[in-house]
Write a protein that holds these residues in place. Sequence first.
Motif, short mmCIF file in Angstrom:
data_model
loop_
_atom_site.label_atom_id
_atom_site.label_comp_id
_atom_site.label_asym_id
_atom_site.label_seq_id
_atom_site.Cartn_x
_atom_site.Cartn_y
_atom_site.Cartn_z
N VAL A 1 0.80 -1.24 0.02
CA VAL A 1 0.01 -0.11 -0.02
C VAL A 1 1.00 1.18 0.04
O VAL A 1 1.60 1.25 0.96
N PHE A 2 0.66 2.14 -0.81
CA PHE A 2 1.46 3.46 -1.11
C PHE A 2 0.49 4.50 -1.42
O PHE A 2 -0.56 4.29 -2.03
N ASN A 3 0.75 5.65 -1.17
CA ASN A 3 0.17 6.89 -1.18
C ASN A 3 0.06 7.14 -2.85
O ASN A 3 -0.66 7.75 -3.44
N ASP A 4 1.28 6.75 -3.51
CA ASP A 4 1.47 6.96 -4.83
C ASP A 4 1.45 5.57 -5.41
O ASP A 4 2.42 4.49 -5.20
N LYS A 5 0.56 5.23 -6.46
CA LYS A 5 0.56 3.92 -6.91
C LYS A 5 1.30 3.55 -7.86
O LYS A 5 1.60 2.47 -8.45
N HIS A 6 2.10 4.68 -8.08
CA HIS A 6 3.28 4.26 -9.27
C HIS A 6 4.63 4.06 -8.65
O HIS A 6 5.54 4.09 -9.35
N ARG A 7 4.57 3.69 -7.17
CA ARG A 7 5.98 3.47 -6.81
C ARG A 7 6.50 2.14 -7.48
O ARG A 7 5.81 1.08 -7.65
N GLN A 8 7.94 2.07 -7.53
CA GLN A 8 8.70 1.13 -7.89
C GLN A 8 9.39 0.39 -6.67
O GLN A 8 10.02 1.25 -6.01
N ILE A 9 9.24 -0.95 -6.42
CA ILE A 9 9.83 -1.51 -5.41
C ILE A 9 10.43 -2.91 -5.88
O ILE A 9 10.04 -3.73 -6.96
N PRO A 10 11.32 -3.70 -5.13
CA PRO A 10 11.63 -5.00 -5.62
C PRO A 10 10.56 -5.86 -5.65
O PRO A 10 9.81 -5.83 -5.06
N GLY A 11 10.89 -7.08 -6.41
CA GLY A 11 9.85 -8.08 -6.44
C GLY A 11 8.69 -7.85 -7.33
O GLY A 11 8.62 -6.81 -8.04
N ASN A 12 7.89 -8.57 -7.21
CA ASN A 12 6.56 -8.48 -8.22
C ASN A 12 5.34 -8.21 -7.37
O ASN A 12 4.24 -8.80 -7.60
N ALA A 13 5.56 -7.47 -6.42
CA ALA A 13 4.29 -7.18 -5.48
C ALA A 13 3.23 -6.55 -6.30
O ALA A 13 3.62 -5.44 -7.08
N LYS A 14 1.94 -6.59 -5.94
CA LYS A 14 0.98 -5.62 -6.45
C LYS A 14 0.92 -4.44 -5.80
O LYS A 14 1.01 -4.42 -4.19
N ILE A 15 0.93 -3.38 -6.51
CA ILE A 15 1.01 -2.12 -5.75
C ILE A 15 -0.52 -1.42 -5.62
O ILE A 15 -0.86 -1.39 -7.01
N VAL A 16 -0.96 -0.79 -4.75
CA VAL A 16 -2.43 -0.24 -4.45
C VAL A 16 -2.17 1.03 -3.91
O VAL A 16 -1.30 1.26 -2.94
N LYS A 17 -2.87 1.81 -4.33
CA LYS A 17 -3.09 3.21 -3.72
C LYS A 17 -4.02 3.15 -2.48
O LYS A 17 -4.86 2.65 -2.57
N ARG A 18 -3.45 3.96 -1.44
CA ARG A 18 -3.99 3.64 -0.06
C ARG A 18 -5.69 4.54 -0.35
O ARG A 18 -5.77 5.42 -0.94
N PHE A 19 -6.36 3.71 0.10
CA PHE A 19 -7.79 4.00 0.35
C PHE A 19 -8.43 4.01 -1.24
O PHE A 19 -9.64 4.45 -1.33
N SER A 20 -7.97 3.27 -2.13
CA SER A 20 -8.56 3.19 -3.28
C SER A 20 -9.32 1.92 -3.16
O SER A 20 -9.74 1.25 -2.32
N LEU A 21 -10.39 1.67 -4.28
CA LEU A 21 -11.01 0.55 -4.41
C LEU A 21 -10.25 -0.82 -4.11
O LEU A 21 -10.77 -1.67 -3.60
N ALA A 22 -9.21 -0.68 -4.77
CA ALA A 22 -8.01 -2.04 -4.83
C ALA A 22 -7.83 -2.16 -3.38
O ALA A 22 -7.55 -3.25 -2.98
N TYR A 23 -7.46 -1.10 -2.78
CA TYR A 23 -6.96 -1.17 -1.20
C TYR A 23 -7.97 -2.06 -0.38
O TYR A 23 -7.67 -2.83 0.13
N TYR A 24 -9.31 -1.69 -0.63
CA TYR A 24 -10.18 -2.25 0.04
C TYR A 24 -10.55 -3.63 -0.29
O TYR A 24 -10.55 -4.60 0.54
N TYR A 25 -10.38 -3.78 -1.24
CA TYR A 25 -10.41 -5.27 -1.86
C TYR A 25 -9.48 -5.98 -1.28
O TYR A 25 -9.55 -7.23 -0.85
N TYR A 26 -8.17 -5.84 -1.39
CA TYR A 26 -7.19 -6.77 -0.99
C TYR A 26 -7.00 -6.78 0.62
O TYR A 26 -6.67 -7.84 1.16
N PHE A 27 -7.46 -5.74 1.17
CA PHE A 27 -7.67 -5.86 2.78
C PHE A 27 -8.86 -6.93 3.09
O PHE A 27 -8.39 -7.48 4.06
N ALA A 28 -9.74 -6.79 2.15
CA ALA A 28 -10.84 -7.65 2.35
C ALA A 28 -10.56 -9.16 2.40
O ALA A 28 -10.86 -9.87 3.15
N VAL A 29 -9.64 -9.32 1.25
CA VAL A 29 -9.17 -10.74 0.91
C VAL A 29 -8.06 -11.49 1.46
O VAL A 29 -8.00 -12.51 1.59
#
Length: 724
Positions: free
Chosen positions: A387-415
């Motif tokens: 979770v980042f405030n900037d959904k375009h953050r680049q980090i190592p590995g193949n993690a899924k990046i989601v913007k904080r408080f986006s719809l995707a954020y809520y989906y991934y916290f739920a599941v």
Amino acid sequence: MYTKQKATVSIIIPYYNSMEFIGDCLNSVLSQTYMNLEIIIINDGSDAENTGYIETLQDDKRIVYLKNESKQGVAYSRNKGLSSATGEFVFFLDSEDILAEEAIEILLAHIEEAPAIAGRTKRLLRPTDLEVPQPLEVIVTPKPSQKIFHSGSILNVLIRSSFIKEHMVRFYEGTEGATDISGIIPFLLYVKSLPYLNIRTYFQRVRNDPISNPSLVQRSIQERTRDFIKVYMEMNQQYGTSQPVKEYLDGLLLRFYRRQVINIFKDQKHLDEFFNLLSSAMKILNPASIASQPSHIKREVNQLRAGNKNKFIKGYRFHVEARDFKNAIKGFTRLKRYIYNKFFLRFPMKDNYIIFESFLGKNYSDSPRNIYEYIIENNLDYKCIWVFNDKHRQIPGNAKIVKRFSLAYYYYFAVSKYWINNMRQPLHLVKREGNVFLETWHGTPLKKLVFDMKDVYSANPRYKRDFYMQSRAWDYLLSPNRYSSEIFRSAFKFDNEMLEFGYPRNDILYSPQKEEIVARVKKNIGIPDNKKVVLYAPTWRDDDFYEPGKYKFQLQLDLHKMKETLGDDYVVALRMHYFIADDINVEGLDGFAFNLSKYDDIAELYLISDILITDYSSVFFDYANLKRPILFFTYDLDKYRDQLRGFYLDFENEGPGPLLRTSDAVIDAIANIDEINEQYSDRYAAFYERFCSWHDGKSTEKVVKRVLLGEDPSFQKQSENYGG
């Protein structure tokens, strides 16, 4: 100023285990400009440690001290106070509340021939609320008794003793709460209106710790509902034939119902009990009183009156759904939360999903980063979400990046089965059955935390309540040392598993590749190899804010003078607390001061620095792992220690470096750093042993094995071998 100095005013103050407040309360009474007081204090069976201070005040001849051998309740105590009162006037004061300095004088000056007079009341959330300016002119307005007592409280009303005696004013002792109503009824019976002042005479404290020691209004909704309904029924039985009383009681019932119905029936275990309670009350409600209510309230009240539980529950649930949907369509933020609660939380949980967040989505850093990198380096079979405030953050590995408080954020916290965070999670996130929450936290505490704090000076007066609710979701909490473990248990009221492995974020400080990391980081930042680095990392101030969540910081360190004096040998790296990272200006300091407040990993900044300057931030506990010099720039030590927070540690005598009050002292210490090192070497060694000795570069591995792999790592908990 005023003339009625001969009249005695009896102030009745019951208290029960409220020593953290009653000092302020009594000081406000003892410092009243009107001196002719009888101060009746009733100790309602408080614990021993809550009685000593009161007894020391009895040299003041105005004080009458009464004691109940066991807790009898506020009504019993007030009645006891009334039996002892000898003044011509009576005033009820709760032990956590505060009187304005001229309260009694102003009320008495304007009561004229009325049986009572009321002043304005202000909610006291934080000390600065006491400083709100008053109106320049005192204005007295007649106000109907029903409006004076609209809230169901008798506080902040100066009452003639003759009225109390003539109409036998007493408080109903059959409940713990809602007892003011019984004392109010004589006014409804015999007084149409009362004078009301525009001046604030009373500050009603909202207790900042409703968990450890709640006020009567902070008790559970179940307790408050039982008390209110019982008082409503009893007062109806005694006085229900009076039209003013009946209108008043019915108005209280409907307001209570409308405000609390959602909460009352939230817990299904109590559904039958509270349906029956409310049904019995609504059956004696005057049907005419609901004429102006919204249609859904009318339906629910009528179903309660008819005792039709099935129809009521069906209508109530529709009411809740309609309310939630109505709120959801007011904005996209609310709509996302609605979708999360109504839909995403019903999706199947994914056992190999882990969602990571660090410092409110501002950084790829801290212990969550170390745990994530261990997972990808060891090819563990997990789907990682960051979770980042900037959904375009680049980090190592193949993690899924989601913007904080986006719809995707809520989906991934739920599941996601696993949540890994170093901060408190938002209150509206729901932890499902089967979720595993690893709270890594973010430091060793110097300053008092949460339930170890007396007062809350921060922007959020609900800090303690919110923290308690959030920390109930934590399954695991990381601890860096025995000292922290003990504090976390107390300050967080944490009873789940404490992982006493040290902080994963500090593994880098023991890395065999430290020199390579330093070279890389310095090059990326642009720090010359021939310059030493001073890292300045202060914390925030609780009382210096724009609004909740947005804090100010005034830089007190004279960077221009530092550059002039030390610039040939040193540069300064500024690392502000994440609350204040946007508030620093380094204009005119190019090549000397580097604002690295948004640099992801502060541990890398530790590695490149030769000296740390901090104040009350927990960074020095981590930095001490490097055994490098630490200076404390504590220009506001007295205020921070004695007013804002308070310390767990004897900072002046145990801190691993000097406490410096001025920029000049800081500059001088840096210029003579070898002498400082020698002077503090013994203290530093003792500090390291106590706070850093759990760290060995393998904390991350231990945490992963325990939380994700379900193993009992092949080592004992550090605390079993730690003697500090």
